[in-house]
Design an enzyme around this catalytic site. Structure first.
Site, short mmCIF file in Angstrom:
data_model
loop_
_atom_site.label_atom_id
_atom_site.label_comp_id
_atom_site.label_asym_id
_atom_site.label_seq_id
_atom_site.Cartn_x
_atom_site.Cartn_y
_atom_site.Cartn_z
N ALA A 329 0.84 -1.20 0.00
CA ALA A 329 0.00 0.00 0.00
C ALA A 329 0.87 1.24 0.00
O ALA A 329 1.97 1.25 0.57
CB ALA A 329 -0.91 -0.01 1.22
N GLY A 331 2.06 4.84 1.12
CA GLY A 331 2.08 5.48 2.44
C GLY A 331 3.10 4.83 3.37
O GLY A 331 3.84 3.94 2.96
N GLY A 334 3.17 0.31 8.37
CA GLY A 334 2.83 0.24 9.78
C GLY A 334 3.79 -0.69 10.53
O GLY A 334 4.50 -1.49 9.93
N LYS A 350 -5.30 -6.13 4.97
CA LYS A 350 -4.43 -5.82 6.11
C LYS A 350 -4.18 -7.08 6.95
O LYS A 350 -5.13 -7.68 7.44
CB LYS A 350 -5.09 -4.76 7.00
N ASP A 385 -15.09 0.53 8.37
CA ASP A 385 -15.56 -0.81 8.73
C ASP A 385 -14.66 -1.82 8.01
O ASP A 385 -14.39 -1.67 6.82
CB ASP A 385 -17.00 -0.94 8.23
#
Ligand SMILES: Nc1ncnc2c1ncn2[C@@H]1O[C@H](COP(=O)(O)OP(=O)(O)OP(=O)(O)O)[C@@H](O)[C@H]1O
Ligand SMILES: [Mg+2]
Length: 595
Positions: A329, A331, A334, A350, A385
């Site tokens: 992704a 960005g 994480g 994810k 969601d």
């Protein structure tokens, strides 16, 4: 499930086909119980709205969200019990599927019933990919198996005037509470309708309205959803009702696809709507919001498990008809989640990493509990969601090589390779948005400014619904295609009422201030709003804009006052539409959040 127990003891070992029959009936009966309870909770919404019982509505919503899981747990246990040593016999399951398919053939909710059966089989088999022998892959019924008993909407023909049409529509819903001022609201709404039709270049005025028979209830509001026809145009038409101390008021009118779409956002909680045949309602909604996936519409009505089935089918279609490849992704990566997507598909996948680097100290279980909390909580239009999937399989050549290597290395517990098949044991699938840190760098200045203002609004909406994001960095928020800012990083999210907002104690010495470590004791749950401004890392005009509009977020007072309201049980209604749609307030007076 009583059926399973009662039948099992009957004279010795049942034949396979008899067993399959009872098994199918057991699941069928459980589906009936689920459907009955779902409808019973849903049907309470009208009364909650009419009597302004907001707490009751909240309790109902919470109860309905856990209903599916609760009943699947029970039926899973019953089926395990019933099948005993033949639990994994796929031939029995194949016959169960056939019997079940016959039992639901004339149901108005056949597609939900199919998904229900799949939920049970997937519990038992932990099926890798999908097994068509024992699961409903595509629906058994390509077109609805029965004729609709009656249409999902009601038609209102030409009236003498638009206010009259609005009046007739409003009256027809037959609310048991009085309107605050029906003729005033009808006039205001009609004026909006007429000017919208003029704006889209419609010939003449409204000819006809088609309105979904049941109101859509959510939180402290009700929505009457339909469409309006003029001689040349069809436009969406939603009347948003709130119930004040003085009676029911038309608070807003939504007249375009974007506004209606935002009302049905994937960052909102599910509606409570009484409907005989959800399929028809989804078709109707799709006609007014053609850009929304069928999956999202089912989910928005509380049929989230079936929405997930539809989403899976949508994904398969995309894979069949495109050459799209998974890649990392966009960005900042994480520390907890590994996130990837396909360039032409607007969902992200994810996975939870095997290990989290310092300073993250949570476990996989904690992270899953946070996603579950978001599922059950009011998402306030600000929390995306996520659908949780197990055992997805993809062909290896769909993955960019560096991505696959990283998945196999950092999520070894979740991702395995079996020949050319990549098996993903667990992942969340959710809508892709543009990470806010990227958006503010790449968007035009006005767009970046409004995103930053909406970022502050998002934090406030979350606070008003008792959520503190934990990690407020821009990289954890994203911008939707409607320019709305939403949050997606849940591992540090917590209830606002569990936080302790503190002022920074004055430094005792100059060196204290320079120290990278705090010079005072910090407990878990302590939060220092004064630090937000530098923490968020905005610069220049954006920093100034944010401070001007949302400077209160840097003050302890804002947070403590919000906590006070939450403690007193005062509920906030977070409006799912912009001020410009509201009828009663000049734009400058309209608060974003009202109690
Ligand atoms: N819905 C989404 N749409 C687009 N990109 C996303 C989405 N969710 C996550 N991402 C991207 O994946 C990255 C990691 O996701 P996320 O923030 O959820 O994980 P994390 O590991 O919890 O992060 P952190 O280390 O900040 O706690 C994000 O920074 C963002 O770039
Ligand atoms: Mg993050």
């Amino acid at each position: 499930m009583a059926l399973a127990n009662a039948q099992q003891g009957v004279g010795g070992r049942l034949t396979d086909s008899r067993l399959a029959n009872i098994g199918a009936r057991t699941i069928h009966q459980a589906y009936g119980t689920y459907r009955e309870q779902f409808e019973s909770i849903t049907s309470r919404a009208r009364d909650r709205f009419e009597s302004r019982d907001w707490l009751g509505m909240q309790t109902d919503a919470a109860e309905r969200l856990v209903l599916y899981r609760k009943i699947i747990d029970l039926v899973e246990a019953a089926v395990r019990d019933l099948l005993g040593d033949r639990l994994n016999n796929k031939l029995i399951w194949a016959s169960m599927k056939a019997v079940y398919s016959g039992l639901i053939a004339d149901y108005n909710t056949w597609e939900l019933a199919e998904t229900f059966f799949n939920s049970v089989t997937r519990r038992i088999f932990a099926t890798v990919g999908v097994d068509p022998q024992i699961e409903f892959v595509a629906s058994d019924f390509e077109t609805p198996p029965t004729l609709s008993p009656w249409p999902v909407y009601r038609t209102y023909g030409r009236s003498t005037s638009t206010p009259e049409l609005v009046t007739v529509v409003l009256r027809d819903y037959g609310f048991a509470a009085p309107f605050e001022n029906l003729s005033r609201d009808a006039k205001l709404a009609a004026a909006r309708i007429d000017s919208q039709l003029l704006a889209v270049g419609a010939l003449l005025s409204v000819e006809r309205a088609e309105m979904v028979k049941a109101p859509f209830f959510r939180g402290m509001a009700a929505y009457l959803v339909g469409r309006l026809y003029s001689a040349s145009h069809v436009i969406p038409f939603v009347l948003a009702l709130i119930h004040t101390g003085g009676g029911i008021r038309v608070d807003a009118v939504l007249l375009d696809e974007d506004a209606t779409s935002i009302l049905f956002s994937f960052a909102r909680s599910y509606f409570h709507v009484e409907v005989e045949r959800p399929y028809d309602l989804v078709q109707f909604l799709r006609a007014i919001m053609p850009r929304k996936r069928v999956a999202e519409l089912y989910i928005s009505l509380g049929y989230n498990k079936h929405g997930k089935t539809e989403l899976y089918r949508d994904l398969l279609r995309h894979l069949t008809y495109s050459n799209d490849h998974f890649q990392k992704a966009q960005g900042q990566e994480g520390m907890v989640m590994l996130v990837f997507n396909m360039p032409d598909y607007d969902m992200v996948f994810k996975l939870i990493k095997d290990y989290f680097n310092y300073p993250k100290d949570s476990t996989r279980k904690d992270v899953m509990a946070k996603y579950d909390l978001v599922y059950r909580h009011d998402r306030a239009g600000r929390l995306i969601d996520a659908q949780s999937f197990e055992y997805l399989t993809f062909s290896r050549d769909r993955f960019a090589r560096p991505l696959l290597e990283q998945l196999l290395e950092e999520a070894e517990q979740t991702v395995t390779l079996n020949g050319d098949t990549v098996i993903i044991k667990h992942c969340y699938v959710e809508r892709r948005v543009i990470p806010l840190d990227i958006y503010v760098k790449e968007a035009a200045e006005t767009a970046a400014r409004s995103a930053i203002v909406d970022y502050g609004n998002a934090i406030k909406d979350l606070a008003n619904s008792n959520i503190f994001p934990g990690d407020m960095l821009l990289k954890n928020f994203g911008v939707t295609r409607h320019g709305r800012v939403v949050f997606y990083d849940y591992d540090e999210l917590c209830f606002l009422l569990d936080c302790n907002f503190r002022r920074l104690p004055p430094a005792l010495a100059y060196e204290d201030e320079l120290s990278p470590e705090p010079w005072f004791h910090v407990n878990k749950g302590d939060i220092f709003p004064a630090e937000f401004e530098s923490f968020v890392g905005l610069n220049g005009a954006l920093r100034q804009e944010f401070a001007e509009v949302h400077g209160d977020l840097f003050e302890v007072a804002f947070w403590r006052e919000t906590q006070g309201r939450l403690r007193r049980g005062e509920m906030a209604h977070i409006f799912p539409y912009s001020k410009s749609c509201r009828l009663h307030y000049p734009a400058h007076k309209t608060p974003d959040v009202e109690e």
